[in-house]
Design an enzyme around this catalytic site. Sequence first.
Site, PDB file in Angstrom:
ATOM      1  CE1 TYR A  41     -10.077   3.042   6.644  1.00  0.00           C
ATOM      2  CE2 TYR A  41      -9.380   3.475   8.897  1.00  0.00           C
ATOM      3  CZ  TYR A  41      -9.769   3.936   7.656  1.00  0.00           C
ATOM      4  OH  TYR A  41      -9.834   5.292   7.423  1.00  0.00           O
ATOM      5  CB  SER A  50      -7.110   7.002   8.973  1.00  0.00           C
ATOM      6  OG  SER A  50      -7.774   6.806  10.207  1.00  0.00           O
TER       7      SER A  50
END
Length: 237
Positions: free
Chosen positions: A156, A143
């Site tokens: 995250y 990501s």
Amino acid sequence: MSELNGQVAVVTGAARGIGEAISRRLAAMGATVVLASRDLTQLDRVKLAIQSKGGVAETAHLDLLDERSVQHLAASIKERHHRCDILVNNAGIGLSARPLHETSPAEWDMIMATNLRGPYLMVRALAPMMIAAGSGHIVNISSLAGHNPLPNGAAYAASKWGLNGLTYSLAEELRPHNIRVSVIAPGSVNTGFSVSSGKDPGRKIQPDDVAHVVAMLVTQAPQSFVSEVLLRPTQKP
């Protein structure tokens, strides 16, 4: 397209979203795709969709939190196919946005176990088959949060920063075996999974956009490889 005829591809988190799109694309390119997830009902749906287009797919229950489940999957692939040409570590989770100091240790552990330990376990289980064959592709889906600050998503982001570091180092370890390891870092993708909110779905990256990059990575000319792709939407959502 038949560039991948005879090859076996394993995709984690294949039941929906990015994993489903990647699985469909690889099957359309001729690969036998092993669809791995905990959600067997959704996997059956994806399998039938692939078969309706003439592709070949099979389902495999996988719990990335359970080392034995990963080992069982690898043993099954070795017994059934005797090879693993492509591994796409796509499965990942995120939790509701909250500051790190409000994130519980259980939540932290769950994110790290799924997003970072899971890919490690999959590589540990399947890379030996690639090493024995002297070829293979490993693609980790990370990501942009693994490159940029993500307020209220620190756990995250940390897992994706870690996945990036794992990928860079693993690529150097496996290069002598003719195994190419790449990471794709997309921005906001239009799936049910997101650590962001309030963004226009139509402007987000679509799952097929990520699948297109995977297709490119696994069909590169043999003398080079793309180590990382940062994938952004044309218009900010």
